[in-house]
Design an enzyme around this catalytic site. Structure first.
Site, PDB file in Angstrom:
ATOM      1  N   GLY A 272      64.003   1.554  25.902  1.00  0.00           N
ATOM      2  CA  GLY A 272      64.001   2.693  25.049  1.00  0.00           C
ATOM      3  C   GLY A 272      64.187   4.035  25.738  1.00  0.00           C
TER       4      GLY A 272
ATOM      5  CE  LYS B  32      57.563  12.341  15.939  1.00  0.00           C
ATOM      6  NZ  LYS B  32      58.176  11.306  16.040  1.00  0.00           N
TER       7      LYS B  32
ATOM      8  N   GLY C 243      58.651  -3.459  12.549  1.00  0.00           N
ATOM      9  CA  GLY C 243      58.120  -2.122  12.741  1.00  0.00           C
ATOM     10  C   GLY C 243      58.542  -1.170  11.610  1.00  0.00           C
ATOM     11  CB  ALA C 244      57.307   0.029   8.978  1.00  0.00           C
ATOM     12  N   GLY C 245      56.674   2.204  11.905  1.00  0.00           N
ATOM     13  CA  GLY C 245      55.945   3.332  12.232  1.00  0.00           C
ATOM     14  C   GLY C 245      56.941   4.403  12.624  1.00  0.00           C
ATOM     15  N   GLY C 246      56.349   5.216  13.315  1.00  0.00           N
ATOM     16  CA  GLY C 246      57.252   6.690  13.693  1.00  0.00           C
ATOM     17  C   GLY C 246      58.509   6.251  14.469  1.00  0.00           C
TER      18      GLY C 246
HETATM   19  P1  NAD Z   1      53.304   3.626  15.327  1.00  0.00           P
HETATM   20  O1  NAD Z   1      51.950   3.534  15.472  1.00  0.00           O
HETATM   21  O2  NAD Z   1      53.718   4.643  14.334  1.00  0.00           O
HETATM   22  O3  NAD Z   1      53.749   2.112  14.794  1.00  0.00           O
HETATM   23  C1  NAD Z   1      53.501   1.073  15.491  1.00  0.00           C
HETATM   24  C2  NAD Z   1      54.125  -0.290  14.817  1.00  0.00           C
HETATM   25  O4  NAD Z   1      53.933  -1.318  15.450  1.00  0.00           O
HETATM   26  C3  NAD Z   1      53.725  -0.452  13.404  1.00  0.00           C
HETATM   27  O5  NAD Z   1      54.968  -0.926  12.674  1.00  0.00           O
HETATM   28  C4  NAD Z   1      52.633  -1.503  13.436  1.00  0.00           C
HETATM   29  O6  NAD Z   1      52.714  -2.384  12.413  1.00  0.00           O
HETATM   30  C5  NAD Z   1      53.416  -2.548  14.579  1.00  0.00           C
HETATM   31  N1  NAD Z   1      52.575  -3.094  15.479  1.00  0.00           N
HETATM   32  C6  NAD Z   1      51.247  -2.618  16.022  1.00  0.00           C
HETATM   33  N2  NAD Z   1      50.743  -3.502  16.668  1.00  0.00           N
HETATM   34  C7  NAD Z   1      51.377  -4.885  16.546  1.00  0.00           C
HETATM   35  C8  NAD Z   1      51.253  -6.061  16.922  1.00  0.00           C
HETATM   36  N3  NAD Z   1      50.320  -6.473  17.864  1.00  0.00           N
HETATM   37  N4  NAD Z   1      51.995  -7.086  16.434  1.00  0.00           N
HETATM   38  C9  NAD Z   1      53.276  -6.762  15.659  1.00  0.00           C
HETATM   39  N5  NAD Z   1      53.282  -5.209  15.410  1.00  0.00           N
HETATM   40  C10 NAD Z   1      52.436  -4.431  15.775  1.00  0.00           C
HETATM   41  O7  NAD Z   1      53.856   3.742  16.689  1.00  0.00           O
HETATM   42  P2  NAD Z   1      55.396   4.252  17.108  1.00  0.00           P
HETATM   43  O8  NAD Z   1      55.487   5.750  17.506  1.00  0.00           O
HETATM   44  O9  NAD Z   1      56.252   3.983  16.100  1.00  0.00           O
HETATM   45  O10 NAD Z   1      55.879   3.458  18.433  1.00  0.00           O
HETATM   46  C11 NAD Z   1      56.223   2.113  18.224  1.00  0.00           C
HETATM   47  C12 NAD Z   1      56.888   1.803  19.624  1.00  0.00           C
HETATM   48  O11 NAD Z   1      58.079   2.648  19.556  1.00  0.00           O
HETATM   49  C13 NAD Z   1      56.018   1.869  20.997  1.00  0.00           C
HETATM   50  O12 NAD Z   1      56.302   0.861  21.716  1.00  0.00           O
HETATM   51  C14 NAD Z   1      56.627   3.235  21.541  1.00  0.00           C
HETATM   52  O13 NAD Z   1      56.798   3.113  22.970  1.00  0.00           O
HETATM   53  C15 NAD Z   1      58.178   3.093  21.020  1.00  0.00           C
HETATM   54  N6  NAD Z   1      58.861   4.688  20.976  1.00  0.00           N
HETATM   55  C16 NAD Z   1      59.734   4.823  21.734  1.00  0.00           C
HETATM   56  C17 NAD Z   1      60.506   5.953  21.549  1.00  0.00           C
HETATM   57  C18 NAD Z   1      61.508   6.197  22.417  1.00  0.00           C
HETATM   58  O14 NAD Z   1      62.166   7.552  22.388  1.00  0.00           O
HETATM   59  N7  NAD Z   1      62.134   5.141  23.143  1.00  0.00           N
HETATM   60  C19 NAD Z   1      59.843   6.789  20.770  1.00  0.00           C
HETATM   61  C20 NAD Z   1      58.796   6.609  19.888  1.00  0.00           C
HETATM   62  C21 NAD Z   1      58.236   5.568  20.169  1.00  0.00           C
END
Ligand code: NAD
Length: 308
Positions: free
Chosen positions: A278, A93, A153-156
């Protein structure tokens, strides 16, 4: 490095094909791809190929197991094969950006791309995840304009949600994250939003439960875009006390497996009227990409029936 894949054509169960395929998958078919690794679990081909078929569009969506090493060649192939474009997922990405010609505003602010459009050799990068989240809310009559949002959250997933909400008129976004490897991204997201938009963004420690509780109480929308609620954390939720929520707010979980998360159960107990998982975000991010490639609206209700 991606595993070497056996490229023999294997037998499979083809559902829904009751006769000869005509007018589709022929010499005119235009290809769209997904480039990621790992990739075999994805639902995107089901979504896009059914949308092509339903609308009678001569397109095909195929998955390519592409890691960072294979990425430059894969991007070249988009031009060489005159593909209409591609989705891009992890680990590509961010890495894909130097190989593209242009980026839309959301991708610039997220510093990430999930969709590439090929306009006669000019490759533009877009990020449709945040738009997918917003479209799924809009579809149910909810909006972010003028709203206060608490976002965990602050991930993807969280980054494009924050950026899209800020570009779409949210009044305030309060980003909560653990002091983990995504904390720096949380700080960066807040800086970018404050620089580039009229939305006021602040960054908070998720470990500060009182601050988190107060923020949710003051918010119109609570969105959990963390990994909590999803396997292996499917039995957990960041908010386990229904009294933290108020009935008129929106509670949105980005997790779609399971379809009903612990967070959603707590929100239900609190009597929250607007609760989302989601799946809508997932389908609508695909629909936003589909629109960029085809100019057409994906038949999302039909696609949702197939995916459920
Ligand atoms: P990522 O690894 O990029 O980010 C993970 C995030 O979760 C970070 O902010 C991290 O600090 C936080 N985190 C991890 N463990 C934690 C905990 N125990 N307590 C609190 N915060 C915690 O992952 P991502 O790709 O951003 O995915 C995050 C969520 O979004 C997942 O649940 C995934 O299923 C969902 N998601 C949904 C879609 C959709 O289209 N609906 C698309 C992508 C991701």
């Amino acid at each position: 490095m991606a595993d070497e894949r056996n490229n023999d054509i294997e037998e499979t169960t083809i559902k829904g094909v009751n006769g000869p395929i005509t007018g589709w998958l022929d010499g005119h078919t235009i290809l769209v791809g997904l480039m990621a690794y790992p990739i075999r679990h994805t639902m995107s081909p089901t979504m896009h190929n059914n949308a092509f078929a339903k609308l009678g569009l001569n397109g095909a969506y195929l998955c390519f197991e592409i890691d960072n090493e294979k990425l430059p060649g894969a991007i070249d192939a988009i031009r060489t094969l005159d593909m209409r474009g591609s989705n891009v997922s992890m680990p590509n990405k961010k890495k894909v950006i130097p190989y593209l010609d242009k980026l839309d505003k959301t991708s610039q602010m997220c510093d990430a791309v999930n969709t590439i459009v090929n306009d006669h050799g000019v490759l533009t990068g877009y990020t449709t995840d945040g738009m997918g989240w917003l479209r799924s809310l809009n579809k149910d009559g909810q909006d972010v304009k003028g709203k206060v949002i608490t976002l965990a959250g602050a991930g993807g997933a969280a980054t494009p949600i924050a950026v899209t909400a800020s570009l779409s008129g949210a009044k305030e976004i309060r980003i909560f994250n653990l002091n983990d490897d995504k904390w720096e991204q949380a700080v960066k997201n807040v800086d970018t939003i404050n620089k580039e938009t009229d939305c006021v963004a602040t960054v908070h420690h998720l470990e500060d439960r009182e601050d988190f509780k107060k923020s949710i109480a003051e918010s119109d929308i609570y969105c959990d875009a963390t990994s909590v609620g999803m396997n292996p954390l499917q039995d957990q939720t960041l908010v386990d006390d229904p009294s933290w929520f108020h009935e008129d707010m929106v509670v949105s979980d980005t997790v779609y497996a399971p379809r009903k998360t612990k967070l959603m159960e707590v929100a239900e107990k609190a009597g929250v009227k607007h609760i989302y998982n989601g799946i809508g975000m997932m389908i609508e991010q695909g629909a936003a990409a589909f629109k960029l490639w085809t100019g057409k609206e994906m038949p999302t209700d039909y696609i949702q029936e197939i995916m459920d």
